[in-house]
Design a protein around this motif. Sequence first.
Motif, PDB file in Angstrom:
ATOM      1  N   ASP A  78       0.579  -0.876  -0.177  1.00 50.54           N
ATOM      2  CA  ASP A  78      -0.049  -0.069  -0.227  1.00 50.54           C
ATOM      3  C   ASP A  78       1.307   1.253  -0.173  1.00 50.54           C
ATOM      4  OD1 ASP A  78      -2.551  -1.293  -0.116  1.00 50.54           O
ATOM      5  OD2 ASP A  78      -2.123  -2.048   2.050  1.00 50.54           O
ATOM      6  N   ILE A  79       2.219   1.474  -0.909  1.00 55.68           N
ATOM      7  CA  ILE A  79       3.056   2.464  -0.869  1.00 55.68           C
ATOM      8  C   ILE A  79       1.685   3.504  -1.815  1.00 55.68           C
ATOM      9  CG2 ILE A  79       5.283   3.881  -1.761  1.00 55.68           C
ATOM     10  CD1 ILE A  79       5.651   2.176   0.512  1.00 55.68           C
ATOM     11  N   LYS A  80       2.126   4.424  -0.624  1.00 56.34           N
ATOM     12  CA  LYS A  80       1.004   5.527  -2.005  1.00 56.34           C
ATOM     13  C   LYS A  80       1.482   6.969  -2.122  1.00 56.34           C
ATOM     14  CE  LYS A  80      -3.363   4.131  -0.454  1.00 56.34           C
ATOM     15  NZ  LYS A  80      -3.385   2.947   0.284  1.00 56.34           N
ATOM     16  N   PRO A  81       0.855   7.832  -2.560  1.00 60.74           N
ATOM     17  CA  PRO A  81       1.647   9.567  -3.344  1.00 60.74           C
ATOM     18  C   PRO A  81       1.730  10.042  -1.468  1.00 60.74           C
ATOM     19  CG  PRO A  81      -0.730   9.228  -4.457  1.00 60.74           C
ATOM     20  CD  PRO A  81       0.207   8.278  -2.994  1.00 60.74           C
ATOM     21  N   GLY A  82       3.545  10.600  -1.270  1.00 56.41           N
ATOM     22  CA  GLY A  82       3.278  11.315   0.013  1.00 56.41           C
ATOM     23  C   GLY A  82       4.157   9.862   0.997  1.00 56.41           C
ATOM     24  N   ASP A  83       4.483   8.427   0.448  1.00 51.10           N
ATOM     25  CA  ASP A  83       5.201   8.096   1.342  1.00 51.10           C
ATOM     26  C   ASP A  83       6.208   8.197   0.923  1.00 51.10           C
ATOM     27  OD1 ASP A  83       2.885   6.346   2.348  1.00 51.10           O
ATOM     28  OD2 ASP A  83       2.515   5.458   1.428  1.00 51.10           O
ATOM     29  N   GLU A  84       7.407   7.790   1.852  1.00 53.16           N
ATOM     30  CA  GLU A  84       9.364   8.172   1.105  1.00 53.16           C
ATOM     31  C   GLU A  84       9.278   6.561   1.257  1.00 53.16           C
ATOM     32  OE1 GLU A  84      11.217  10.931   3.371  1.00 53.16           O
ATOM     33  OE2 GLU A  84       9.983  12.565   2.805  1.00 53.16           O
ATOM     34  N   VAL A  85      10.303   6.426   0.438  1.00 50.69           N
ATOM     35  CA  VAL A  85      11.243   5.119   0.313  1.00 50.69           C
ATOM     36  C   VAL A  85      11.954   4.781   0.187  1.00 50.69           C
ATOM     37  CG1 VAL A  85      11.471   3.040  -0.865  1.00 50.69           C
ATOM     38  CG2 VAL A  85       8.716   3.632  -0.683  1.00 50.69           C
ATOM     39  N   ILE A  86      13.075   4.440   0.786  1.00 49.65           N
ATOM     40  CA  ILE A  86      14.472   4.932   1.260  1.00 49.65           C
ATOM     41  C   ILE A  86      15.162   3.614  -0.286  1.00 49.65           C
ATOM     42  CG2 ILE A  86      16.842   4.387   2.419  1.00 49.65           C
ATOM     43  CD1 ILE A  86      15.349   5.996   4.892  1.00 49.65           C
ATOM     44  N   THR A  87      15.836   3.976  -0.583  1.00 52.61           N
ATOM     45  CA  THR A  87      16.989   2.642  -1.616  1.00 52.61           C
ATOM     46  C   THR A  87      18.140   3.775  -1.961  1.00 52.61           C
ATOM     47  OG1 THR A  87      16.182   1.486  -2.791  1.00 52.61           O
ATOM     48  CG2 THR A  87      15.959   3.635  -4.008  1.00 52.61           C
ATOM     49  N   THR A  88      18.510   2.893  -2.492  1.00 48.87           N
ATOM     50  CA  THR A  88      20.162   3.083  -3.639  1.00 48.87           C
ATOM     51  C   THR A  88      20.014   3.913  -5.013  1.00 48.87           C
ATOM     52  OG1 THR A  88      22.150   2.290  -4.063  1.00 48.87           O
ATOM     53  CG2 THR A  88      20.250   0.731  -4.006  1.00 48.87           C
ATOM     54  N   PRO A  89      21.235   4.736  -4.536  1.00 47.13           N
ATOM     55  CA  PRO A  89      21.086   6.173  -6.010  1.00 47.13           C
ATOM     56  C   PRO A  89      21.637   4.911  -7.394  1.00 47.13           C
ATOM     57  CG  PRO A  89      22.610   6.372  -4.917  1.00 47.13           C
ATOM     58  CD  PRO A  89      22.026   5.696  -3.828  1.00 47.13           C
ATOM     59  N   PHE A  90      22.395   4.282  -6.617  1.00 44.48           N
ATOM     60  CA  PHE A  90      23.423   2.908  -7.526  1.00 44.48           C
ATOM     61  C   PHE A  90      22.990   1.951  -7.934  1.00 44.48           C
ATOM     62  CE2 PHE A  90      27.443   1.266  -8.800  1.00 44.48           C
ATOM     63  CZ  PHE A  90      27.911   1.954 -10.441  1.00 44.48           C
ATOM     64  N   THR A  91      21.639   1.410  -9.276  1.00 47.84           N
ATOM     65  CA  THR A  91      21.245   0.969  -9.517  1.00 47.84           C
ATOM     66  C   THR A  91      20.087   1.174 -11.084  1.00 47.84           C
ATOM     67  OG1 THR A  91      18.676  -0.506  -9.037  1.00 47.84           O
ATOM     68  CG2 THR A  91      19.441   1.630  -8.192  1.00 47.84           C
ATOM     69  N   PHE A  92      20.254  -0.451 -11.264  1.00 49.49           N
ATOM     70  CA  PHE A  92      18.990  -0.001 -12.620  1.00 49.49           C
ATOM     71  C   PHE A  92      17.739   1.516 -12.226  1.00 49.49           C
ATOM     72  CE2 PHE A  92      15.934  -1.231 -15.481  1.00 49.49           C
ATOM     73  CZ  PHE A  92      15.895  -0.718 -16.631  1.00 49.49           C
ATOM     74  N   PHE A  93      17.436   1.414 -12.756  1.00 49.70           N
ATOM     75  CA  PHE A  93      16.299   2.929 -13.065  1.00 49.70           C
ATOM     76  C   PHE A  93      15.665   2.113 -12.726  1.00 49.70           C
ATOM     77  CE2 PHE A  93      12.579   5.274 -14.323  1.00 49.70           C
ATOM     78  CZ  PHE A  93      12.430   6.557 -14.288  1.00 49.70           C
TER      79      PHE A  93
END
Length: 378
Positions: A78-93
Motif C-alpha cells: 500500500d505505498i501511496k503518494p506522500g510515502d517515502e521509500v529509501i533506496t540506493t541511487p546506484f542501480t538500474f532505473f
Amino acid sequence: MTTQTKFSIPILDLKAQYQTIKSEVMSAVESVFESQYFILGKEGISLEETLAPYCQAKFAIGCASGSDALLIALMAIDIKPGDEVITTPFTFFATGGSVSRLGAKPVFVDIDPDTFNLDPRLIEEKITERTRAIIPVHLFGQCAEMNEILAIAKCHNLAVIEDAAQAIGSEYYGKRAGSMGLINTLSFFPSKNLGAAGDAGMMLTNDPDLAEKLQVLRVHGGKPKYYYKMLGCNSRLDELQAAVLRVKFNYLESWTKKRQENAARYDQLFADYKLTEQVKTPKVLPYCRHIFHQYTIRAPKRDQLMAYLKENGVGTEIYYPLSLHQQDCFAYLGQQTGSLPHSEQAAQEVLSLPVYPELTSEQQDYVVSIVAKFYAQK
Ligand SMILES: Cc1ncc(COP(=O)(O)O)c(C=O)c1O
C-alpha cells in the motif's frame, strides 16, 4: 603470457549459451505451442514451485518483468503518494522508478564504495515519519548488508523489499537473496544469470497473505475473476517464458560456478599483470556468495579504457553512468550533485567486463592483456 591475435569478445554471449541448450529450449517451446495454453498455466506454476525453494522463500509469484515485480510489491504494501521509500541511487532505473510511479518519493542514500551497495550506516538519518520501506539492491550479484538493514527496518517499523534482480542464488550468511525481506523481486531479463526469451519477473515472500495479494494484483486485482476489490495491473509471466526459464534453471548452478571461476581468474590475472594499483577489482565479502552477474572494476581514465578495449574487440558496459538522484526525472527531489559522492564517483569509474559462463581463460587473458597495454602506454 602468450601473444594473442585479435579476439572479438562481447560483454555477454547469449548465442554461445543458446547453442548448448537449443534442442531442449525448442522442445519446451514447442510443447507450449502444442498445448495452446499461454497464460497462467502449468509451466508458470512449475517455475514458481522450483524457484521458491531455490531462493529459500515460501511463495513465488511470477509476473511480467523485474520492474513490475517491484511495482506490484510496493502496491501490495500500500505505498501511496506522500510515502517515502529509501533506496540506493546506484542501480538500474526501475528501483527508484517504481517508487515514483506510485506517487511516492524515492529517498536515495549513498552506497558503500567497496561493494556499491546501500550503506546501512547512512540510512537512519534519512528516515522521517513518512518513511514506509527500504529497498536494498544486491548489485552485480552480491547481497547488501541485510542484517543491518533489517535491524533498522524493524526498529522503525519499515518494510524491506529486496531488489534481487541481479542476484538469483547469491547468499548472505547462508541466506539466499530473496528470502530476507517482506517481499523480494527477481528479473529474468535476457541478460540476467537466469534470463528469459523476453521480459519476465518474479516476486518472493514468506507471508501467505501477501502471496495471495500479489497473485490477485497481477490479474488487475480481480478475485474471483471479474470482481475487483482492489486495483491491480496486468502482469503475468507467460507460459513460453516459464518453459524457457525451466530449461535454463537446470543449468543455473553450473553457469554460476563458471562465472565465479571466471571472476577468480580475472582477480589472478589483474595481480599477475601488476594492475591492482590502477584497477580496483570487485570486493567479495567473506560471508557472501557472490554470483557475479557482473564483474565490475573501478578504472582510472575509464572512458578511454572502454574505447581502447572496444578497438581491440572487447565489449564492456557501464552499469551505471549516472546516479539516479542526478537523472532529469528525479530533479524535483532536490538531491543535488555532490550530495551522494560515492554513488557519483562510482558512476565515473565503473566498468563491467565480460564474465559470462562460456568465456574461455584464453579470452580472459586477452582482455586483461589489453587493459595492461592501455595503462602501459598512457
Ligand atoms: C537492479 C535491477 N532492478 C530492477 C530491474 C528491472 O528488471 P526488468 O528489466 O526485468 O524489468 C533490473 C533489470 O533490468 C535490475 O538490474
